[in-house]
Scaffold this motif. Sequence first.
Motif, PDB file in Angstrom:
ATOM      1  N   LEU A   1       0.737  -1.297   0.042  1.00  0.00           N
ATOM      2  CA  LEU A   1       0.052  -0.024   0.144  1.00  0.00           C
ATOM      3  C   LEU A   1       0.994   1.137  -0.036  1.00  0.00           C
ATOM      4  O   LEU A   1       1.948   1.266   0.728  1.00  0.00           O
ATOM      5  CB  LEU A   1      -0.836   0.090   1.331  1.00  0.00           C
ATOM      6  N   LYS A   2       0.576   2.310  -0.944  1.00  0.00           N
ATOM      7  CA  LYS A   2       1.345   3.560  -0.905  1.00  0.00           C
ATOM      8  C   LYS A   2       0.530   4.509  -0.009  1.00  0.00           C
ATOM      9  O   LYS A   2      -0.828   4.470  -0.197  1.00  0.00           O
ATOM     10  CB  LYS A   2       1.264   3.936  -2.259  1.00  0.00           C
TER      11      LYS A   2
ATOM     12  N   TRP B   1       0.753  -6.455  -9.011  1.00  0.00           N
ATOM     13  CA  TRP B   1       2.268  -6.490  -8.819  1.00  0.00           C
ATOM     14  C   TRP B   1       2.869  -5.316  -8.779  1.00  0.00           C
ATOM     15  O   TRP B   1       3.997  -5.128  -8.225  1.00  0.00           O
ATOM     16  CB  TRP B   1       2.829  -7.318 -10.219  1.00  0.00           C
ATOM     17  N   ASP B   2       2.361  -4.119  -9.232  1.00  0.00           N
ATOM     18  CA  ASP B   2       2.721  -2.809  -9.540  1.00  0.00           C
ATOM     19  C   ASP B   2       2.458  -1.976  -8.262  1.00  0.00           C
ATOM     20  O   ASP B   2       2.514  -0.700  -8.548  1.00  0.00           O
ATOM     21  CB  ASP B   2       2.895  -2.190 -10.676  1.00  0.00           C
ATOM     22  N   ALA B   3       2.126  -2.783  -6.989  1.00  0.00           N
ATOM     23  CA  ALA B   3       1.470  -1.993  -5.865  1.00  0.00           C
ATOM     24  C   ALA B   3       2.363  -0.884  -5.067  1.00  0.00           C
ATOM     25  O   ALA B   3       2.248   0.281  -4.867  1.00  0.00           O
ATOM     26  CB  ALA B   3       0.992  -2.607  -4.958  1.00  0.00           C
ATOM     27  N   ILE B   4       3.879  -1.069  -5.471  1.00  0.00           N
ATOM     28  CA  ILE B   4       4.799  -0.257  -5.067  1.00  0.00           C
ATOM     29  C   ILE B   4       5.389   0.593  -6.322  1.00  0.00           C
ATOM     30  O   ILE B   4       5.603   1.762  -6.398  1.00  0.00           O
ATOM     31  CB  ILE B   4       6.074  -0.931  -4.763  1.00  0.00           C
ATOM     32  N   GLY B   5       5.652  -0.101  -7.510  1.00  0.00           N
ATOM     33  CA  GLY B   5       5.700   0.299  -8.731  1.00  0.00           C
ATOM     34  C   GLY B   5       7.002   1.219  -9.024  1.00  0.00           C
ATOM     35  O   GLY B   5       7.989   0.928  -8.443  1.00  0.00           O
ATOM     36  N   TYR B   6       6.931   2.233  -9.688  1.00  0.00           N
ATOM     37  CA  TYR B   6       8.105   3.055 -10.154  1.00  0.00           C
ATOM     38  C   TYR B   6       8.310   4.460  -9.800  1.00  0.00           C
ATOM     39  O   TYR B   6       8.920   5.526  -9.440  1.00  0.00           O
ATOM     40  CB  TYR B   6       8.307   2.945 -11.836  1.00  0.00           C
ATOM     41  N   ASP B   7       6.762   5.064  -9.379  1.00  0.00           N
ATOM     42  CA  ASP B   7       6.760   6.468  -9.164  1.00  0.00           C
ATOM     43  C   ASP B   7       7.058   7.292  -7.882  1.00  0.00           C
ATOM     44  O   ASP B   7       6.758   7.938  -7.259  1.00  0.00           O
ATOM     45  CB  ASP B   7       5.350   7.009  -9.591  1.00  0.00           C
ATOM     46  N   TRP B   8       8.084   6.407  -7.136  1.00  0.00           N
ATOM     47  CA  TRP B   8       8.507   6.977  -5.899  1.00  0.00           C
ATOM     48  C   TRP B   8       9.722   7.842  -6.119  1.00  0.00           C
ATOM     49  O   TRP B   8      10.670   8.296  -5.257  1.00  0.00           O
ATOM     50  CB  TRP B   8       8.904   5.723  -5.080  1.00  0.00           C
ATOM     51  N   LYS B   9      10.029   7.850  -7.422  1.00  0.00           N
ATOM     52  CA  LYS B   9      11.226   8.928  -8.034  1.00  0.00           C
ATOM     53  C   LYS B   9      10.597   9.594  -9.152  1.00  0.00           C
ATOM     54  O   LYS B   9       9.605   9.218  -9.845  1.00  0.00           O
ATOM     55  CB  LYS B   9      12.260   7.978  -8.136  1.00  0.00           C
ATOM     56  N   ARG B  10      11.592  10.646  -9.469  1.00  0.00           N
ATOM     57  CA  ARG B  10      11.281  11.140 -10.746  1.00  0.00           C
ATOM     58  C   ARG B  10      12.536  12.032 -11.131  1.00  0.00           C
ATOM     59  O   ARG B  10      13.451  12.226 -10.388  1.00  0.00           O
ATOM     60  CB  ARG B  10      10.049  12.382 -10.620  1.00  0.00           C
ATOM     61  N   PHE B  11      12.565  12.080 -12.590  1.00  0.00           N
ATOM     62  CA  PHE B  11      13.826  12.922 -12.998  1.00  0.00           C
ATOM     63  C   PHE B  11      13.487  14.330 -13.303  1.00  0.00           C
ATOM     64  O   PHE B  11      12.736  14.908 -13.807  1.00  0.00           O
ATOM     65  CB  PHE B  11      14.428  12.139 -14.094  1.00  0.00           C
ATOM     66  N   ASP B  12      14.541  15.045 -12.444  1.00  0.00           N
ATOM     67  CA  ASP B  12      14.427  16.467 -12.700  1.00  0.00           C
ATOM     68  C   ASP B  12      15.331  16.941 -13.462  1.00  0.00           C
ATOM     69  O   ASP B  12      16.643  17.070 -13.539  1.00  0.00           O
ATOM     70  CB  ASP B  12      15.175  17.076 -11.434  1.00  0.00           C
ATOM     71  N   PHE B  13      14.860  17.464 -14.571  1.00  0.00           N
ATOM     72  CA  PHE B  13      15.756  17.974 -15.904  1.00  0.00           C
ATOM     73  C   PHE B  13      16.658  19.097 -15.671  1.00  0.00           C
ATOM     74  O   PHE B  13      17.823  19.180 -16.361  1.00  0.00           O
ATOM     75  CB  PHE B  13      14.855  17.940 -17.212  1.00  0.00           C
TER      76      PHE B  13
ATOM     77  N   TYR C   1       5.776  -4.674   7.201  1.00  0.00           N
ATOM     78  CA  TYR C   1       6.982  -3.725   7.148  1.00  0.00           C
ATOM     79  C   TYR C   1       6.669  -2.494   6.358  1.00  0.00           C
ATOM     80  O   TYR C   1       5.737  -2.253   5.710  1.00  0.00           O
ATOM     81  CB  TYR C   1       8.168  -4.294   6.457  1.00  0.00           C
ATOM     82  N   LYS C   2       7.288  -1.297   6.853  1.00  0.00           N
ATOM     83  CA  LYS C   2       6.986  -0.078   6.245  1.00  0.00           C
ATOM     84  C   LYS C   2       8.438   0.182   5.556  1.00  0.00           C
ATOM     85  O   LYS C   2       9.540  -0.338   6.018  1.00  0.00           O
ATOM     86  CB  LYS C   2       6.894   0.848   7.023  1.00  0.00           C
ATOM     87  N   MET C   3       8.510   0.713   4.340  1.00  0.00           N
ATOM     88  CA  MET C   3       9.577   0.959   3.665  1.00  0.00           C
ATOM     89  C   MET C   3       9.555   2.513   2.900  1.00  0.00           C
ATOM     90  O   MET C   3       8.416   2.730   2.481  1.00  0.00           O
ATOM     91  CB  MET C   3       9.860  -0.097   2.648  1.00  0.00           C
ATOM     92  N   LYS C   4      10.648   3.157   2.837  1.00  0.00           N
ATOM     93  CA  LYS C   4      10.698   4.460   2.340  1.00  0.00           C
ATOM     94  C   LYS C   4      11.908   4.717   1.413  1.00  0.00           C
ATOM     95  O   LYS C   4      13.129   4.226   1.833  1.00  0.00           O
ATOM     96  CB  LYS C   4      10.768   5.472   3.471  1.00  0.00           C
TER      97      LYS C   4
ATOM     98  N   TYR D   1       5.376   6.705   1.648  1.00  0.00           N
ATOM     99  CA  TYR D   1       6.071   5.518   1.979  1.00  0.00           C
ATOM    100  C   TYR D   1       5.232   4.261   1.704  1.00  0.00           C
ATOM    101  O   TYR D   1       4.059   4.589   1.208  1.00  0.00           O
ATOM    102  CB  TYR D   1       6.759   5.453   3.460  1.00  0.00           C
ATOM    103  N   TYR D   2       5.786   3.065   1.933  1.00  0.00           N
ATOM    104  CA  TYR D   2       4.939   1.903   1.725  1.00  0.00           C
ATOM    105  C   TYR D   2       4.896   0.950   2.751  1.00  0.00           C
ATOM    106  O   TYR D   2       5.723   0.821   3.300  1.00  0.00           O
ATOM    107  CB  TYR D   2       5.428   1.258   0.157  1.00  0.00           C
ATOM    108  N   GLN D   3       3.653   0.386   2.841  1.00  0.00           N
ATOM    109  CA  GLN D   3       3.393  -0.804   3.813  1.00  0.00           C
ATOM    110  C   GLN D   3       3.473  -1.929   2.911  1.00  0.00           C
ATOM    111  O   GLN D   3       2.675  -2.094   1.957  1.00  0.00           O
ATOM    112  CB  GLN D   3       2.374  -0.748   4.501  1.00  0.00           C
ATOM    113  N   VAL D   4       4.375  -3.092   3.282  1.00  0.00           N
ATOM    114  CA  VAL D   4       4.241  -4.212   2.573  1.00  0.00           C
ATOM    115  C   VAL D   4       4.020  -5.572   3.524  1.00  0.00           C
ATOM    116  O   VAL D   4       4.521  -5.499   4.469  1.00  0.00           O
ATOM    117  CB  VAL D   4       5.849  -4.588   2.229  1.00  0.00           C
TER     118      VAL D   4
END
Length: 316
Positions: free
Chosen positions: A236-237, A256-268, A291-294, A280-283
């Motif tokens: 869970l996000k 499967w993508d409940a965590i996914g990719y959008d915990w980051k972004r590219f700053d041009f 667990y909690k993860m960040k 953060y995420y609960q797994v």
Amino acid sequence: MDIVKHLIFISFLTLMACEPEEEFIPSQWKKVEDFLAKEQKISMGEQYENQVYYNLEKEAVVKTVGKMDWDFSWNGDSLIVLNSGRNMKVAPTVFKDFSEVEMGSAKKFKWDWSSGNPDSLAMSPLKMNNVYVFDLGLDVNNDKLGELKMMPIKIQNDTFYFAYEYEDNLYSQYLIFDQTFNFASFSFLKNEQVSIEPPKNDYDFKFTQYIHYFEEEETDYLVVGVLLNPYKTKALKIKGESFDLATSKANLSSKWDAIGYDWKRFDFDLSRYIIESDCYYQVETSRGQNYKMKFTSFTNENNVKGYPSFLFQSLM
């Protein structure tokens, strides 16, 4: 004098007997430090050439494989999963013979959606004795690997039989499924069954490239992120709440993508990756632990991408 010494000794024994007994502490009890937040760095490589499997309870990477090491996986029933980390796709056809399918012609290629929903997989529903055209995707230098033809033949006694044609060579092959694992995997490039994922009870998620479909732009794109273990793992996000004060929550997702990719972004403007600090995420693992993860970084000390770091902590 001997009588005095004897009385002193008796008094000493009496005092010792009055001392409270030490309480037995079970060896399985965890120490306080076991509940403190830990930080882990993952090595995917600058070209994202590695797919990395992680176990929160063991606090360790349990397996690392190259994204070039496999092409598709079979779940022991009727589901086929592509190696989307290579941008692999499939074009189903209605033909029953390899000779009826012309390579290089325009085809409608499909990809596995990252949610893992069976209805959203490129080869679902699986049609036996129909020819599928595989786009083998890209190598680590982003060069195209070409196409091949593949035909599922039958599934019998935990064995999947299929044939494929690659570079004018025809192969007859099979996969054997072991229920210890989520999938059995095959490499067209090696022409053999390969060991890829750890046993399904031994990991919680993997770091990998995968295909994400951006609905607003109406395009599919390779992203880098985290996909859950399909076996009883949920996440869970959580946004706008303190990681330090986190408590266990309900209604976690098994996508499967409940965590996914959008915990980051590219700053041009800064030419670097920025971690989204307000989430953060609960797994919940397949073993029922929460667990909690960040995420804390996506680069190493030299600002090279492909080295994500994260904090995690057991939720009591």
